[in-house]
Design an enzyme around this catalytic site. Structure first.
Site, mmCIF file in Angstrom:
data_model
loop_
_atom_site.group_PDB
_atom_site.id
_atom_site.type_symbol
_atom_site.label_atom_id
_atom_site.label_comp_id
_atom_site.label_asym_id
_atom_site.label_seq_id
_atom_site.Cartn_x
_atom_site.Cartn_y
_atom_site.Cartn_z
ATOM 1 C CG ASN A 152 -4.562 26.799 -16.049
ATOM 2 O OD1 ASN A 152 -4.685 26.138 -15.026
ATOM 3 N ND2 ASN A 152 -5.279 27.901 -16.299
ATOM 4 C CE1 TYR A 204 -12.209 19.316 -14.834
ATOM 5 C CE2 TYR A 204 -12.046 17.965 -12.863
ATOM 6 C CZ TYR A 204 -11.661 19.073 -13.590
ATOM 7 O OH TYR A 204 -10.710 19.940 -13.066
ATOM 8 C CE LYS A 246 -8.815 18.967 -15.818
ATOM 9 N NZ LYS A 246 -7.945 20.009 -16.413
HETATM 10 P P1 NAD Z 1 -11.513 29.213 -14.370
HETATM 11 O O1 NAD Z 1 -12.848 28.958 -14.937
HETATM 12 O O2 NAD Z 1 -11.326 30.321 -13.401
HETATM 13 O O3 NAD Z 1 -10.448 29.395 -15.539
HETATM 14 C C1 NAD Z 1 -10.487 28.629 -16.705
HETATM 15 C C2 NAD Z 1 -9.987 29.479 -17.856
HETATM 16 O O4 NAD Z 1 -9.944 28.649 -19.026
HETATM 17 C C3 NAD Z 1 -10.905 30.656 -18.163
HETATM 18 O O5 NAD Z 1 -10.148 31.859 -18.278
HETATM 19 C C4 NAD Z 1 -11.546 30.273 -19.485
HETATM 20 O O6 NAD Z 1 -11.870 31.400 -20.306
HETATM 21 C C5 NAD Z 1 -10.435 29.425 -20.102
HETATM 22 N N1 NAD Z 1 -10.956 28.571 -21.161
HETATM 23 C C6 NAD Z 1 -12.061 27.799 -21.145
HETATM 24 N N2 NAD Z 1 -12.247 27.218 -22.344
HETATM 25 C C7 NAD Z 1 -11.216 27.644 -23.132
HETATM 26 C C8 NAD Z 1 -10.870 27.399 -24.468
HETATM 27 N N3 NAD Z 1 -11.608 26.600 -25.276
HETATM 28 N N4 NAD Z 1 -9.762 28.005 -24.971
HETATM 29 C C9 NAD Z 1 -9.014 28.815 -24.187
HETATM 30 N N5 NAD Z 1 -9.301 29.082 -22.897
HETATM 31 C C10 NAD Z 1 -10.402 28.499 -22.381
HETATM 32 O O7 NAD Z 1 -11.111 27.822 -13.705
HETATM 33 P P2 NAD Z 1 -9.800 27.317 -12.919
HETATM 34 O O8 NAD Z 1 -10.299 26.641 -11.709
HETATM 35 O O9 NAD Z 1 -8.769 28.375 -12.811
HETATM 36 O O10 NAD Z 1 -9.343 26.173 -13.921
HETATM 37 C C11 NAD Z 1 -8.038 26.123 -14.473
HETATM 38 C C12 NAD Z 1 -7.647 24.671 -14.610
HETATM 39 O O11 NAD Z 1 -7.578 24.077 -13.308
HETATM 40 C C13 NAD Z 1 -8.639 23.796 -15.379
HETATM 41 O O12 NAD Z 1 -7.909 22.919 -16.227
HETATM 42 C C14 NAD Z 1 -9.351 23.010 -14.297
HETATM 43 O O13 NAD Z 1 -9.846 21.784 -14.774
HETATM 44 C C15 NAD Z 1 -8.215 22.829 -13.322
HETATM 45 N N6 NAD Z 1 -8.605 22.501 -11.962
HETATM 46 C C16 NAD Z 1 -9.445 23.295 -11.257
HETATM 47 C C17 NAD Z 1 -9.800 22.952 -9.960
HETATM 48 C C18 NAD Z 1 -10.767 23.776 -9.163
HETATM 49 O O14 NAD Z 1 -11.268 23.265 -8.135
HETATM 50 N N7 NAD Z 1 -11.010 25.031 -9.512
HETATM 51 C C19 NAD Z 1 -9.256 21.793 -9.372
HETATM 52 C C20 NAD Z 1 -8.371 21.010 -10.116
HETATM 53 C C21 NAD Z 1 -8.044 21.375 -11.409
#
Ligand code: NAD
Length: 265
Positions: free
Chosen positions: A85, A151, A155
């Site tokens: 994730n 991005y 994805k």
């Molecule tokens: P977030 O920033 O709250 O969480 C992301 C987490 O990933 C953080 O805890 C961060 O420390 C960790 N991370 C970043 N780089 C890392 C690395 N190199 N190694 C290990 N951990 C790492 O964001 P989120 O929104 O919870 O994102 C989680 C996933 O959901 C991501 O893949 C994001 O692309 C995807 N996503 C998010 C959204 C949105 O609108 N928030 C929408 C679609 C998909």
């Protein structure tokens, strides 16, 4: 997978946002969680709160990923579910403004992280006799999104990877799916959140994405990309058929055996 009681789950990016919410939900359902996140993250606090363990990892480092999965297996006794994730954005629309550092960072986390994680998880789950992999893609893995094209590229890579490895991993009893959320209210959106709020655009709550991960795990399907949008039940995306060959004499021809396998849709 009917029950999560006693299941061992490794969650990358489990210290924040969607990963943290999913860890909370699965721990609440009786799972034992391994929070795999950056050493600088609050992952150890999250793990302690949920009665799990923290394994510091940079998912873009293949050796570190293998070490993280090893420590999960060693300390918790195996692996049943991997939630891949962790992810980052660039928020750079214009390719002339994309630096090499920005590009390499996002490719390492969003693409390398999922591929290294799938490989390590597949090895651990094979040792276990089967299990499940879920990766976090995005709606940006299915559509164009000009504010952050790199991005989008990462994805789309996740969606293509998951759909393509699923048939092979199915032979080991491993399901392999991804989720494609729209905009979710997490720290990842902090730079653009106000724009959404001012426009009255609905954001998903991270708990809705956690519930989708549970729904995916409870389905028997594999190779699917589940779309999550506000106000709609999450569902697998129906990929359209692409045009087949139409050269003279080829209409209706079956592809070679390699391409004739029953691909999941
Ligand atoms: P977030 O920033 O709250 O969480 C992301 C987490 O990933 C953080 O805890 C961060 O420390 C960790 N991370 C970043 N780089 C890392 C690395 N190199 N190694 C290990 N951990 C790492 O964001 P989120 O929104 O919870 O994102 C989680 C996933 O959901 C991501 O893949 C994001 O692309 C995807 N996503 C998010 C959204 C949105 O609108 N928030 C929408 C679609 C998909």
């Amino acid at each position: 997978m009917d029950s999560f009681d006693g299941k061992i789950v490794l969650i990358t990016g489990g210290a924040s946002g969607i990963g943290e919410a999913t860890a909370e939900l699965l721990a609440d359902r009786g799972a034992r969680v391994c929070i795999a996140d950056l050493p600088s993250s609050p992952g150890s606090d999250t793990a302690a709160r949920l009665g799990g363990i923290f394994t510091p990892v940079d998912v873009g480092d293949s050796h570190a990923v293998d070490v993280a999965f090893d420590s999960c297996e060693r300390e918790l006794g195996g692996l049943d579910i991997a939630f891949l994730n962790a992810g980052v954005t660039t928020n750079v629309a214009d390719p002339t403004e994309l630096t090499d550092d920005m590009y390499h960072r996002i490719m390492r986390v969003n693409v390398d992280g999922v591929i290294y994680g799938t490989r390590a998880a597949a090895r651990a789950l094979t040792r276990r006799g089967g299990g499940a992999i879920v990766a976090t893609a995005s709606l940006a893995g299915l559509v164009a999104f000009p504010p952050d094209p790199v991005y989008v590229a990462t994805k789309h890579a996740v969606v293509g990877w998951i759909r393509s490895v699923a048939p092979t991993l199915a032979t080991q009893g491993i399901t392999c799916n991804c989720i494609c959320p729209g905009f979710v209210d997490t720290p990842l959106l902090s730079e653009v959140r106000d724009t959404f709020v001012q426009a009255g655009f609905p954001l998903l709550d991270k708990s809705e994405i956690a519930a989708t991960v549970v729904a995916v795990l409870q389905s028997d399907a594999t190779g699917q990309a589940w779309v999550c949008q506000p106000g709609r039940a999450a569902e697998p995306f129906r990929f359209p058929n692409t045009p087949g060959p139409r050269t003279a004499g080829s209409e209706g021809a079956a592809p070679p055996e390699l391409l004739q396998r029953e691909w999941p849709h």
